[in-house]
Scaffold this active site. Structure first.
Site, PDB file in Angstrom:
ATOM      1  N   GLU A   1      11.624  -4.236  35.438  1.00  0.00           N
ATOM      2  CA  GLU A   1      10.936  -4.771  36.623  1.00  0.00           C
ATOM      3  C   GLU A   1      11.666  -4.402  37.909  1.00  0.00           C
ATOM      4  O   GLU A   1      11.056  -4.304  38.964  1.00  0.00           O
ATOM      5  CB  GLU A   1      10.832  -6.305  36.543  1.00  0.00           C
ATOM      6  CG  GLU A   1       9.561  -6.791  35.884  1.00  0.00           C
ATOM      7  CD  GLU A   1       9.327  -8.286  36.041  1.00  0.00           C
ATOM      8  OE1 GLU A   1      10.209  -9.008  36.533  1.00  0.00           O
ATOM      9  OE2 GLU A   1       8.240  -8.748  35.647  1.00  0.00           O
TER      10      GLU A   1
ATOM     11  N   HIS B   1      16.628   3.679  10.519  1.00  0.00           N
ATOM     12  CA  HIS B   1      15.723   4.076   9.430  1.00  0.00           C
ATOM     13  C   HIS B   1      14.274   4.168   9.901  1.00  0.00           C
ATOM     14  O   HIS B   1      13.360   4.263   9.091  1.00  0.00           O
ATOM     15  CB  HIS B   1      15.868   3.086   8.267  1.00  0.00           C
ATOM     16  CG  HIS B   1      17.249   3.102   7.684  1.00  0.00           C
ATOM     17  ND1 HIS B   1      17.555   3.705   6.492  1.00  0.00           N
ATOM     18  CD2 HIS B   1      18.428   2.626   8.186  1.00  0.00           C
ATOM     19  CE1 HIS B   1      18.861   3.585   6.258  1.00  0.00           C
ATOM     20  NE2 HIS B   1      19.408   2.939   7.277  1.00  0.00           N
TER      21      HIS B   1
ATOM     22  N   LYS C   1      -3.220  -9.192  36.210  1.00  0.00           N
ATOM     23  CA  LYS C   1      -3.661 -10.568  36.466  1.00  0.00           C
ATOM     24  C   LYS C   1      -4.976 -10.561  37.247  1.00  0.00           C
ATOM     25  O   LYS C   1      -5.895 -11.314  36.934  1.00  0.00           O
ATOM     26  CB  LYS C   1      -2.610 -11.325  37.291  1.00  0.00           C
ATOM     27  CG  LYS C   1      -1.307 -11.558  36.568  1.00  0.00           C
ATOM     28  CD  LYS C   1      -0.359 -12.388  37.435  1.00  0.00           C
ATOM     29  CE  LYS C   1       1.047 -12.351  36.872  1.00  0.00           C
ATOM     30  NZ  LYS C   1       2.036 -12.926  37.772  1.00  0.00           N
TER      31      LYS C   1
END
Ligand code: PA5
Length: 447
Positions: free
Chosen positions: A289, A310, A424
């Site tokens: 951010e 792995h 949003k």
């Protein structure tokens, strides 16, 4: 007391020491900007000297609330998202027994997290679990309007009031929010909840050493004074009078910015203990951010080794050469397990008999470092002498100050996050939230 340390020897073949030390003046300028408060985002620098400013009265207030919740609750739900939960989750997981929830003797309440997703299954399953539990809620939201958190809190509050009555629920809910504004502040005042303040000048991802992190960590049974002491000592170790070569945050910021300049666009934070998984999640938010803007920024990724060797090991060893690794290494684990001898030795492991498991882990770490460097992946190592509150406090502050410097080196504002609003806005438009009529109309034409 030792400090956490940084080692960039395994960066040398990609970026020489002199090349990294050439950042000294630039880093100093960035540190000065932080110190003088004259850089971008300077209204969000409250974290810079926060640890040293926490006084006994503040500690005592947090500890008293923690004690109350610990007495009343078997389970405490921390409702929050992003910076309002990741720091607490990171430290609690790092310090907890890996199988804490399954242990018969519970000396501490179980801390669960909600309000960080909108999964109906998650919320329903949590509600089912809580039906038979004595529980409390720490609701954390600086803005007070974050949908994920507000939604979870609405459900949890209703359930708690139904289970124990409104008066008792009021005792078991603590709100951590802005000192005067926002929906959560209004609600807390109306309902009479105990509250703690998130300072105006501390952004979510830098808030772990405010009550946002400290209260849940104290409820979980950990020593918040030691955590903060570690941060205070790291503040000194990265202070403005410390020479560049001795300042771990300066070295880290310079190294990662030089590697970025050379096309290493992804930084992978590596651990060798799965309980550090959420430290990496916290770090991802802090750097992601802070730096990912203006079409710039190192992409912060994370892996848990040896598990992910792995799965992601192949890509790291031989995929596109745009990555570097930062390894968090724990010098001395808290537990000791010796490998037993076996008379049949069918697994061929008798050559390890009598050794500590950590010796194998350390050789995996060293072997991986050599292999990845050989494969073209620069390697930064950050070592913690032990995994405890004190060194985790150091680590938190180390990353925070390094992030501030690093963001300024990149010439972005490390303290805003305008990009998180886009989803949003679309979500509210799609949900037809009042006030979003024009956006609703616009987005529907695109479906
Ligand atoms: O770093 C940030 O500012 C964000 O991740 C916020 O912490 C997150 O969005 C939660 O915001 P709030 O505390 O206002 O609910």
């Amino acid at each position: 007391m030792k400090n956490i340390s940084i080692n960039i020897d395994k960066v040398a073949i990609f970026a020489s020491k002199s090349c990294i030390y050439a950042y000294e003046n630039k880093v100093k300028a960035c540190s000065d900007m932080l110190e003088k408060g004259n850089g971008k985002g300077n209204d969000f620098l409250g974290w810079l000297h926060l640890p040293a400013s926490i006084n006994n009265i503040q500690f005592a207030e947090i500890e008293a609330s923690a004690k109350l919740l610990r007495q009343k609750c078997e389970v405490v739900i921390v409702a929050g998202i992003g910076g309002s939960y990741l720091g607490a989750k990171a430290i609690i997981e790092a310090l907890s027994n890996s199988f804490q929830h399954l242990q018969k003797e519970q000396t501490n309440p179980t801390i669960l997290f909600a309000g960080n997703n909108i999964s109906e299954d998650y919320l329903s399953e949590l509600s089912d679990l809580l039906t038979t539990k004595q529980f409390g809620i720490i609701n954390i939201s600086k803005s007070g309007t974050t949908t994920e958190t507000a939604l979870a809190f609405r459900l949890l509050k209703t359930q708690l009031e139904n289970q124990v009555g409104k008066a008792e629920a009021q005792q078991r809910i603590i709100a951590i929010t802005d000192k005067s504004k926002g929906a959560l502040r209004t609600l807390a005042t109306q309902e009479g909840y105990k509250t703690f303040v998130i300072p105006d000048n501390v952004g979510g991802r830098f808030s772990v050493l405010t009550p946002v992190g400290l209260l849940p960590i104290a409820v979980a049974g950990y020593n918040i004074r030691e955590l903060v002491k570690g941060a205070v000592d790291m503040e000194k170790a990265c202070g403005k009078n410390i020479p560049f070569a001795d300042n771990p945050a300066a070295i880290y910021a310079a190294t990662r910015n030089e590697l970025y300049k050379q096309g290493k666009k992804i930084e992978i934070l590596v651990n060798y203990h799965p309980k550090l998984h959420f430290v990496s999640e916290w770090w991802k938010q802090l750097f992601g951010e802070s730096e990912g803007k203006d079409n710039k920024g190192i992409f912060p990724a994370a892996v848990d080794f040896t598990t992910d060797l792995h799965s992601m090991g192949q890509w790291i060893q031989e995929g596109e050469r745009i990555i570097f690794e930062t390894v968090i290494s724990i010098a001395n684990p808290n537990k000791r397990v010796l490998i037993p001898s076996d008379k049949d030795n069918l697994d061929g492991l008798n050559f390890l008999a009598g050794k500590r498991v950590d010796e194998v882990n350390k050789m995996a770490e060293l072997g991986t470092q050599i292999a990845h460097v050989d494969g073209g992946v620069p390697n930064i190592k950050i070592e913690l002498p032990e995994l405890n509150e004190y060194y985790l406090g150091q680590l938190l502050y180390f990353f925070e100050i390094a992030c501030g410097i690093s963001g300024y080196l990149l010439e972005v504002n490390p303290f805003d996050q305008p990009g998180v609003e886009a989803y949003k806005k679309n979500m509210f438009a799609l949900l037809e939230k009042p006030g979003f009529e024009a956006e609703t109309k616009a987005i529907k034409t695109r479906l």
